[in-house]
Write a protein that holds these residues in place. Structure first.
Motif, PDB file in Angstrom:
ATOM      1  N   LYS A  92     -79.739  -7.588 -36.494  1.00 35.99           N
ATOM      2  CA  LYS A  92     -80.273  -6.797 -35.386  1.00 35.99           C
ATOM      3  C   LYS A  92     -81.536  -6.032 -35.810  1.00 35.99           C
ATOM      4  O   LYS A  92     -81.734  -5.714 -36.982  1.00 35.99           O
ATOM      5  N   LYS A  93     -82.350  -5.725 -34.815  1.00 37.06           N
ATOM      6  CA  LYS A  93     -83.489  -4.814 -35.004  1.00 37.06           C
ATOM      7  C   LYS A  93     -82.977  -3.414 -34.662  1.00 37.06           C
ATOM      8  O   LYS A  93     -82.606  -3.140 -33.524  1.00 37.06           O
ATOM      9  N   VAL A  94     -82.951  -2.532 -35.671  1.00 38.33           N
ATOM     10  CA  VAL A  94     -82.262  -1.251 -35.563  1.00 38.33           C
ATOM     11  C   VAL A  94     -83.225  -0.099 -35.844  1.00 38.33           C
ATOM     12  O   VAL A  94     -84.077  -0.199 -36.740  1.00 38.33           O
ATOM     13  N   ALA A  95     -83.060   0.983 -35.112  1.00 33.94           N
ATOM     14  CA  ALA A  95     -83.756   2.230 -35.410  1.00 33.94           C
ATOM     15  C   ALA A  95     -82.725   3.294 -35.732  1.00 33.94           C
ATOM     16  O   ALA A  95     -81.687   3.397 -35.062  1.00 33.94           O
ATOM     17  N   VAL A  96     -82.987   4.079 -36.756  1.00 35.83           N
ATOM     18  CA  VAL A  96     -82.176   5.260 -37.079  1.00 35.83           C
ATOM     19  C   VAL A  96     -83.053   6.476 -36.856  1.00 35.83           C
ATOM     20  O   VAL A  96     -84.121   6.606 -37.466  1.00 35.83           O
ATOM     21  N   ILE A  97     -82.628   7.350 -35.959  1.00 33.31           N
ATOM     22  CA  ILE A  97     -83.372   8.577 -35.675  1.00 33.31           C
ATOM     23  C   ILE A  97     -82.715   9.709 -36.442  1.00 33.31           C
ATOM     24  O   ILE A  97     -81.568  10.079 -36.177  1.00 33.31           O
ATOM     25  N   GLY A  98     -83.425  10.249 -37.409  1.00 27.23           N
ATOM     26  CA  GLY A  98     -82.883  11.303 -38.254  1.00 27.23           C
ATOM     27  C   GLY A  98     -83.181  11.024 -39.710  1.00 27.23           C
ATOM     28  O   GLY A  98     -83.405   9.871 -40.104  1.00 27.23           O
ATOM     29  N   ALA A  99     -83.174  12.090 -40.523  1.00 21.50           N
ATOM     30  CA  ALA A  99     -83.440  11.928 -41.953  1.00 21.50           C
ATOM     31  C   ALA A  99     -82.528  12.810 -42.795  1.00 21.50           C
ATOM     32  O   ALA A  99     -82.809  13.056 -43.959  1.00 21.50           O
ATOM     33  N   GLY A 100     -81.429  13.290 -42.180  1.00 17.51           N
ATOM     34  CA  GLY A 100     -80.485  14.121 -42.912  1.00 17.51           C
ATOM     35  C   GLY A 100     -79.463  13.289 -43.667  1.00 17.51           C
ATOM     36  O   GLY A 100     -79.601  12.070 -43.813  1.00 17.51           O
ATOM     37  N   CYS A 101     -78.411  13.947 -44.109  1.00 17.48           N
ATOM     38  CA  CYS A 101     -77.396  13.284 -44.923  1.00 17.48           C
ATOM     39  C   CYS A 101     -76.788  12.081 -44.211  1.00 17.48           C
ATOM     40  O   CYS A 101     -76.590  11.024 -44.808  1.00 17.48           O
ATOM     41  N   THR A 102     -76.498  12.236 -42.914  1.00 18.31           N
ATOM     42  CA  THR A 102     -75.887  11.142 -42.159  1.00 18.31           C
ATOM     43  C   THR A 102     -76.815   9.936 -42.100  1.00 18.31           C
ATOM     44  O   THR A 102     -76.406   8.793 -42.351  1.00 18.31           O
ATOM     45  N   ALA A 103     -78.087  10.158 -41.760  1.00 16.97           N
ATOM     46  CA  ALA A 103     -79.054   9.063 -41.690  1.00 16.97           C
ATOM     47  C   ALA A 103     -79.188   8.372 -43.031  1.00 16.97           C
ATOM     48  O   ALA A 103     -79.252   7.137 -43.111  1.00 16.97           O
ATOM     49  N   VAL A 104     -79.222   9.159 -44.101  1.00 13.22           N
ATOM     50  CA  VAL A 104     -79.352   8.595 -45.451  1.00 13.22           C
ATOM     51  C   VAL A 104     -78.185   7.662 -45.753  1.00 13.22           C
ATOM     52  O   VAL A 104     -78.369   6.555 -46.276  1.00 13.22           O
ATOM     53  N   GLN A 105     -76.973   8.086 -45.435  1.00 17.05           N
ATOM     54  CA  GLN A 105     -75.797   7.262 -45.720  1.00 17.05           C
ATOM     55  C   GLN A 105     -75.785   5.992 -44.872  1.00 17.05           C
ATOM     56  O   GLN A 105     -75.416   4.915 -45.351  1.00 17.05           O
ATOM     57  N   ILE A 106     -76.187   6.112 -43.613  1.00 18.01           N
ATOM     58  CA  ILE A 106     -76.207   4.936 -42.739  1.00 18.01           C
ATOM     59  C   ILE A 106     -77.240   3.928 -43.213  1.00 18.01           C
ATOM     60  O   ILE A 106     -76.962   2.720 -43.300  1.00 18.01           O
ATOM     61  N   VAL A 107     -78.438   4.394 -43.528  1.00 14.08           N
ATOM     62  CA  VAL A 107     -79.487   3.492 -44.008  1.00 14.08           C
ATOM     63  C   VAL A 107     -79.046   2.791 -45.286  1.00 14.08           C
ATOM     64  O   VAL A 107     -79.199   1.573 -45.440  1.00 14.08           O
ATOM     65  N   ASP A 108     -78.487   3.552 -46.208  1.00 15.41           N
ATOM     66  CA  ASP A 108     -78.001   2.984 -47.467  1.00 15.41           C
ATOM     67  C   ASP A 108     -76.955   1.899 -47.217  1.00 15.41           C
ATOM     68  O   ASP A 108     -76.945   0.861 -47.887  1.00 15.41           O
ATOM     69  N   ALA A 109     -76.095   2.124 -46.222  1.00 19.89           N
ATOM     70  CA  ALA A 109     -74.978   1.203 -45.978  1.00 19.89           C
ATOM     71  C   ALA A 109     -75.388  -0.050 -45.215  1.00 19.89           C
ATOM     72  O   ALA A 109     -74.784  -1.110 -45.400  1.00 19.89           O
ATOM     73  N   CYS A 110     -76.406   0.040 -44.343  1.00 21.37           N
ATOM     74  CA  CYS A 110     -76.671  -1.089 -43.444  1.00 21.37           C
ATOM     75  C   CYS A 110     -77.959  -1.838 -43.726  1.00 21.37           C
ATOM     76  O   CYS A 110     -78.251  -2.836 -43.046  1.00 21.37           O
ATOM     77  N   VAL A 111     -78.735  -1.403 -44.701  1.00 19.55           N
ATOM     78  CA  VAL A 111     -80.052  -2.009 -44.899  1.00 19.55           C
ATOM     79  C   VAL A 111     -79.989  -3.505 -45.186  1.00 19.55           C
ATOM     80  O   VAL A 111     -80.879  -4.273 -44.795  1.00 19.55           O
ATOM     81  N   ASP A 112     -78.934  -3.948 -45.834  1.00 24.21           N
ATOM     82  CA  ASP A 112     -78.817  -5.379 -46.163  1.00 24.21           C
ATOM     83  C   ASP A 112     -78.331  -6.219 -44.988  1.00 24.21           C
ATOM     84  O   ASP A 112     -78.405  -7.448 -45.043  1.00 24.21           O
ATOM     85  N   GLU A 113     -77.829  -5.583 -43.947  1.00 22.72           N
ATOM     86  CA  GLU A 113     -77.301  -6.323 -42.803  1.00 22.72           C
ATOM     87  C   GLU A 113     -78.363  -6.614 -41.745  1.00 22.72           C
ATOM     88  O   GLU A 113     -78.362  -7.673 -41.128  1.00 22.72           O
ATOM     89  N   VAL A 114     -79.227  -5.662 -41.529  1.00 19.85           N
ATOM     90  CA  VAL A 114     -80.111  -5.722 -40.365  1.00 19.85           C
ATOM     91  C   VAL A 114     -81.282  -6.668 -40.585  1.00 19.85           C
ATOM     92  O   VAL A 114     -81.679  -6.959 -41.723  1.00 19.85           O
ATOM     93  N   GLU A 115     -81.849  -7.130 -39.456  1.00 18.86           N
ATOM     94  CA  GLU A 115     -83.079  -7.928 -39.541  1.00 18.86           C
ATOM     95  C   GLU A 115     -84.265  -7.030 -39.823  1.00 18.86           C
ATOM     96  O   GLU A 115     -85.132  -7.346 -40.636  1.00 18.86           O
TER      97      GLU A 115
END
Length: 639
Positions: A309-332
């Motif tokens: 998927k083409k994904v946007a994460v809005i935010g740069a706090g702890c939650t955003a950091v954990q989500i980006v770390d977890a999903c970066v290998d999945e997304v297009e």
């Protein structure tokens, strides 16, 4: 969850296996364990001179030669085989324990910290402060609002004191945040060795910073072990708390999952709900027009598949950091929108997996897990206090606010340079313009900064300008087409604002607080008798430790307040206006010297609408602990 017991060995104990694991352990910790097993402080002199301490931030690790380590191991095995009859009592003797701290923690420790460390290591339960010459009346009933870690801590303290209690929780299981928040990568950002209850040290953590599911399992195990479910009304939300003057009790207005409303009563109410509960959605034009999937991190859809998927994460706090770390290998493709960058500290290990020897020794070797809990606390507790205090002369010429604060700033800057290249455009985007701790420090789970360098990841150093059916329009007018928008935009700051709380004469707590919540010790407020607020204004540790610290400290204080009532034959306890105002003035005075009052450009939930810092405490942890050892009788009206 496997609780630590101070017995010689656990199931499957084998001397050879124990020796092999001991040879991998921290020599300083083993020395303290040996002293406690034998009750002999003489081992400190025999082995201590051969142990050195090396920095393994935030801890100091004891190291020695293999011959000395082997000798330590042999004496520990022998002590387990032939335990000293009076060693257990001596192991937690204050003076004896104080001698061990230098070796267990790797640094000198002031005497004012010793009693606190005995508790925080789980070596000794919280000690009664007021006389127990009169029992708390059997008629005392306590209502606890929330079944997360705060509610559990208070419930265990109430049970120990013989106080009848009932817990109300709107969910169908214990856990609070760790039950309801399930986004990818969610984890504890306090070290697992410490982020537990001191009475229930868990030696079995698989991760130095465990994922949310593992922590939730720990809380479920606590509820099961202590039969807390017998006292919990699940799927029951508290809508209102009204003081009944005639009964000297609180009316508890609830609604269950079926919409049935009910009113019950309790003489004491403890609110154990956090202040971050309602998801905050950004006010962006067109947010409801997006044709793809929109999800807030606090309301994660477990069926959502991000693969390809083409994904946007809005935010740069702890939650955003954990989500980006977890999903970066999945997304297009991934686009990260940051309103303001945070300071990000690097992970200090190649992996967060707890070594097998730590888990083995934590289970089989008495005192071992408790020393690691204490080391974890000590490494980020009051040793870290100077980081939040402003040095005016230093701050006048630096972005950091003090030399101690600058050490952290340089660590984070060095991490940025290593990952993005000094002076690069990406480095500029992720570098904050305020001192560390102006916003809560973020720990890189291991792959966040690395993710931002990937070819299929973009960083937008601004919030979205607009959202339309196709995706997001950037601040400079570009269209980014998307399949999924993830809002990691935090929560509304709710100090009980969703509950209708009315004290004496119908006075509303919301009116008392306005846009600047304030409280005295124990989260008490004048005009609201027998009400204790665990997630109180200015009560959250801001420089170290974790919520578990403040919750245990407050649980002790609440029982001491009930004991004072019993000693005086009172049915209500209420802080005076004078004591309340004086205490809050002291908070504001201390706060004026902290980083939160000297980084006005940092966007942080620590401040209320009035601009006053209302979340963090400005005090050292040992000061907060001392303040809550016992109520100051003259600060209360007892009736």
């Amino acid at each position: 969850m496997t609780a630590v017991t101070e017995t010689a060995s656990g199931p499957g104990y084998d001397p050879a296996e124990l020796r092999a694991n001991l040879m991998l352990a921290d020599a300083g910790v083993l020395l303290c364990v040996l002293a406690q097993l034998t009750g002999d402080a003489g081992v400190l002199e025999r082995f201590g001179r051969k142990i050195e301490f090396v920095a393994d931030p935030p801890e100091q690790v004891g190291v020695t030669d293999r011959e000395t380590l082997a000798a330590l191991a042999e004496e520990i095995v022998a002590a387990l085989a032939a335990p000293s009859p009076d060693a257990a009592e001596r192991a937690v003797d204050r003076d004896f324990f104080a001698q061990l701290l230098r070796w267990g923690l790797g640094s000198e420790v002031d005497d004012e910290q010793v009693d606190l460390l005995l508790e925080q290591g789980g070596f000794r339960p919280s000690q009664p402060t007021l006389p127990r010459t009169v029992e708390i009346p059997q008629t005392t009933s306590m209502a606890i609002i929330g079944a997360g870690i705060a509610g559990i801590a208070v419930a265990l303290a109430a049970a120990e004191a013989g106080v009848t209690f009932q817990i109300f929780d709107r969910n169908d299981e214990v856990g609070g945040t760790w039950l309801t928040t399930t986004y990818p990568g969610i984890g504890v950002d306090t070290p697992s060795a410490y982020y537990s209850l001191s009475r229930e040290v868990n030696p079995g953590w698989t991760n130095y910073y465990p994922q949310g599911a593992e922590y939730q399992s720990y809380l479920v195990a606590l509820a099961d072990k202590h039969r807390l479910r017998d006292h919990i009304r699940f799927r029951t939300e508290v809508e209102a708390l009204w003081w009944d003057e005639a009964r000297n009790q609180w009316e508890i207005h609830t609604v269950d999952g079926g919409g049935v409303r009910e009113v019950s009563h309790a003489s004491v109410v403890v609110t154990a709900a956090g202040y971050l509960n309602r998801p905050r959605w950004p006010d962006v034009k067109g947010r409801d027009t997006f044709a793809g999937v929109s999800v807030h991190s606090a309301q994660w859809d477990s069926s959502l598949d991000l693969a390809g998927k083409k994904v946007a994460v809005i935010g740069a706090g702890c939650t955003a950091v954990q989500i980006v770390d977890a999903c970066v290998d999945e997304v297009e493709h991934l686009t990260v929108f940051q309103r303001q960058p945070h300071w990000v500290a690097p992970r200090k290990r190649l992996t967060d997996d707890v070594p097998d020897h730590r888990r083995y020794l934590g289970t089989h070797l008495p005192y071992y897990a408790k020393w690691h809990r204490l080391k974890s606390y000590w490494g980020t507790a009051d040793n870290n206090y100077k980081v939040i205090l402003q040095d005016p002369e230093w701050a006048a010429e630096h972005l950091s606010i003090s030399p101690a604060n600058d050490v952290l700033l340089q660590l984070c800057l060095g991490y940025i340079d290593r990952m993005f290249g000094a002076g690069s455009e990406l480095a500029k985007k992720v570098t904050p313009d305020f001192a560390p701790y102006g916003k809560r420090i973020i720990r890189d789970p291991g792959g966040y900064y690395a993710a931002l360098t990937r070819d299929h990841v973009d960083v937008e150093a601004a919030e979205p300008a607009e959202i339309n059916a196709r995706g997001i329009v950037t601040a400079d007018g570009r269209q980014i087409d998307l399949d999924v928008i993830i809002y990691a935009t935090g929560y509304h700051l709710d100090f009980l604002s969703t509950v209708d709380i009315r004290g004496r004469d119908g006075r509303k707590l919301a009116d008392e607080w306005g846009d600047s919540p304030r409280a005295y010790r124990g989260g008490t407020v004048p005009g609201f008798p027998n009400l204790f607020i665990t997630s109180a204004p200015n009560y959250s540790p801001g420089h170290g430790a974790g919520a578990n610290f403040s919750m245990e400290v407050l649980a002790h204080y609440i029982i001491e307040c009930l004991q004072l009532m019993a000693l005086r034959g009172a049915t209500t306890i209420e802080v005076t206006r004078e004591a309340f105002e004086s205490y809050v003035d002291g908070i504001d005075d201390a706060m004026s010297r902290t980083v939160w009052c000297h980084t006005p450009n940092a966007h942080t939930y620590y401040r209320s609408g009035s601009g006053r810092v209302v979340v963090a405490t400005p005090f050292r942890l040992v000061d907060l602990w001392q303040q809550h050892r016992a109520p100051i009788e003259e600060d209360f009206v007892l009736r």
